[in-house]
Design an enzyme around this catalytic site. Structure first.
Site, PDB file in Angstrom:
ATOM      1  CE  LYS A 185      -4.177  -1.867   1.304  1.00 37.12           C
ATOM      2  NZ  LYS A 185      -5.517  -1.917   2.450  1.00 37.12           N
ATOM      3  CE  LYS A 193      -6.639  -7.809  -0.491  1.00 40.15           C
ATOM      4  NZ  LYS A 193      -7.259  -7.543   0.667  1.00 40.15           N
ATOM      5  CE  LYS A 231     -14.025  -3.002   1.390  1.00 36.28           C
ATOM      6  NZ  LYS A 231     -12.816  -3.280   2.414  1.00 36.28           N
TER       7      LYS A 231
HETATM    8  N1  AQP Z   1      -9.874 -11.134  -2.026  1.00 34.55           N
HETATM    9  C1  AQP Z   1     -10.349 -11.428  -0.635  1.00 34.55           C
HETATM   10  N2  AQP Z   1     -10.323 -12.729  -0.661  1.00 34.55           N
HETATM   11  C2  AQP Z   1     -10.424 -13.201   0.666  1.00 34.55           C
HETATM   12  N3  AQP Z   1     -10.618 -12.534   1.657  1.00 34.55           N
HETATM   13  C3  AQP Z   1     -10.619 -11.222   1.672  1.00 34.55           C
HETATM   14  N4  AQP Z   1     -10.522 -10.168   2.335  1.00 34.55           N
HETATM   15  C4  AQP Z   1     -10.536  -9.047   1.615  1.00 34.55           C
HETATM   16  N5  AQP Z   1     -10.307  -9.203   0.476  1.00 34.55           N
HETATM   17  C5  AQP Z   1     -10.301 -10.730   0.263  1.00 34.55           C
HETATM   18  C6  AQP Z   1     -11.011 -10.027   3.730  1.00 34.55           C
HETATM   19  O1  AQP Z   1     -12.242  -9.192   3.967  1.00 34.55           O
HETATM   20  C7  AQP Z   1     -12.070  -8.721   5.501  1.00 34.55           C
HETATM   21  C8  AQP Z   1     -12.328  -7.136   5.530  1.00 34.55           C
HETATM   22  O2  AQP Z   1     -11.148  -6.618   4.705  1.00 34.55           O
HETATM   23  P1  AQP Z   1     -10.923  -4.863   4.851  1.00 34.55           P
HETATM   24  O3  AQP Z   1     -11.943  -4.117   4.276  1.00 34.55           O
HETATM   25  O4  AQP Z   1     -10.419  -4.921   6.430  1.00 34.55           O
HETATM   26  O5  AQP Z   1      -9.507  -4.923   4.200  1.00 34.55           O
HETATM   27  P2  AQP Z   1      -8.697  -5.337   2.967  1.00 34.55           P
HETATM   28  O6  AQP Z   1      -8.429  -6.929   3.197  1.00 34.55           O
HETATM   29  O7  AQP Z   1      -7.766  -4.443   2.549  1.00 34.55           O
HETATM   30  O8  AQP Z   1     -10.030  -5.628   1.911  1.00 34.55           O
HETATM   31  P3  AQP Z   1      -9.960  -4.797   0.398  1.00 34.55           P
HETATM   32  O9  AQP Z   1     -11.424  -5.389  -0.226  1.00 34.55           O
HETATM   33  O10 AQP Z   1      -8.720  -5.267  -0.250  1.00 34.55           O
HETATM   34  O11 AQP Z   1      -9.916  -3.202   0.752  1.00 34.55           O
HETATM   35  P4  AQP Z   1      -9.174  -2.086   0.674  1.00 34.55           P
HETATM   36  O12 AQP Z   1      -8.695  -2.234  -1.028  1.00 34.55           O
HETATM   37  O13 AQP Z   1      -9.656  -0.830   0.899  1.00 34.55           O
HETATM   38  O14 AQP Z   1      -7.698  -2.362   1.224  1.00 34.55           O
HETATM   39  C9  AQP Z   1     -10.835  -9.049   5.936  1.00 34.55           C
HETATM   40  O15 AQP Z   1     -10.622 -10.168   6.604  1.00 34.55           O
HETATM   41  C10 AQP Z   1      -9.907  -9.574   4.792  1.00 34.55           C
HETATM   42  O16 AQP Z   1      -8.960 -10.553   4.915  1.00 34.55           O
END
Ligand code: AQP
Length: 338
Positions: free
Chosen positions: A111, A200, A203
């Protein structure tokens, strides 16, 4: 009953990666354990964001969680910034967290590369996450695979705090206090890839299928989605074990359909589009009622706000008790003493 904590950032629309990797598990766990789930807005502000949009996004994420089935009668759902003890414990835990460990976290490295100027908050992200979980003395943390490294650091932080501040002799008298070392709880779809089959699903990467997409959009997004790269023509057999579409089938299709899909993939009985059509139908059937519930909740923002405040009050009652003990152990002057 074990205490469970997990959180999700209001950094965009809830997507099927979040759902299959974590949130679907949360819905199940609320029937088995003592659960707290948080919309972690303080985490979301470590990335570039629009202040005017954050509060609405936070409310939308809470609505999404209620719509998928989190029941405020069965678990505590709350907004992180409404419980200030999270930031207080975060600060106290930074004093036992090794800087080198923070710098080597993969998520920080990824990030920080995407930002021109890297805020210290991004480095501190896993410490705030440790505070989120330890504040409630949670022992189980249902997350996706991407969070395992943070969980390991969280356990290290708990160990370091305990060895410095938990008092062995007091513990023998039943008065001791130390943090439990939390364990991660993974789902079968612990890592859902984005539709491009590269990174992965995330968002902030725009490679998602949102949980509230219309049936038409779900199909439009699935059609070009990456599958097993070895399937170049319709006649090539595929390997479901390395196909992201099959991972998603495991979250939305019943076991007998999964077996049929796997067989037809390996024998090239079906083409990828046939497999995706079955998946689209199952996703649409599962997600239509969720979309309808979300629509209904969006028309009652005040009620949702009240439910969230009630959740924060319950969470805060637990958090305050922990902080009283943490402050005492760390030697901070108690107001009542002077
Ligand atoms: N691609 C994924 N596969 C499995 N699990 C996932 N999680 C996120 N992406 C995947 C799980 O969702 C929970 C919430 O995630 P988060 O919002 O706290 O942050 P993140 O992991 O950083 O999710 P994003 O979608 O990738 O958000 P951004 O882009 O804002 O960083 C967590 O338990 C995560 O493991």
């Amino acid at each position: 009953m074990a205490r469970v904590f997990s959180g999700i950032q209001p950094s965009g629309e809830l997507h099927i990666g979040n759902y299959l990797g974590a949130v679907q598990n949360w819905v199940r766990l609320q029937h088995q354990h003592d659960c707290l789930f948080s919309v972690v807005d303080l985490h979301a502000i470590t990335q570039p964001y629009e202040p005017a949009a954050l509060a609405q996004r936070t409310l939308d994420m809470a609505i999404s969680l209620y719509a998928v089935g989190l029941d405020p009668e069965r678990c505590i759902v709350f907004v992180q910034s409404q419980v200030p003890e999270h930031t207080e414990l975060n600060w106290l835990l930074t004093t036992v967290t090794p800087l080198g460990e923070l710098e080597r976290q993969t998520q920080f490295k990824d990030k920080s590369q995407r930002q021109e100027s890297v805020p210290a908050g991004l480095l501190n992200y896993p410490v705030l996450q440790a505070a989120d979980v330890l504040l409630y003395e949670a022992t189980l943390v249902p997350v996706g695979e991407d969070q395992l490294q943070h969980l390991e650091l969280m356990r290290e932080i708990a160990r370091r705090w305990n060895s410095r501040f938990a008092n062995g002799r007091a513990a023998e008298r039943g008065e001791g206090f130390g943090f439990p070392e939390p364990q991660a709880l993974l789902s079968t779809a612990k890592r859902v890839l984005g539709l491009d089959g590269q990174a992965k699903m995330s968002k902030s990467l725009g490679n998602t299928i949102g949980l509230f997409e219309t049936p038409e959009t779900i199909w439009e997004k699935l059609k070009p989605a990456a599958t097993d790269p070895a399937r170049v023509t319709r006649r090539d057999p595929g390997n479901p074990d390395i196909c992201n579409i099959f991972t998603i089938h495991q979250g939305f299709s019943p076991p007998e359909t999964q077996a049929l899909v796997a067989r037809n993939c390996r024998t090239a009985g079906w083409g990828c589009l046939d497999c995706k059509r079955v998946l689209a139908d199952n996703m649409i059937a599962a997600l239509t009622p969720v979309r309808e519930r979300a629509q209904e909740l969006r028309s009652q923002p005040r009620r949702v706000g009240e439910t969230l405040r009630a959740g924060a009050a319950k969470a805060r009652a637990i958090a305050r008790r922990t902080m009283e003990r943490v402050r005492r152990r760390m030697g901070l002057l108690e107001g009542a003493r002077v």
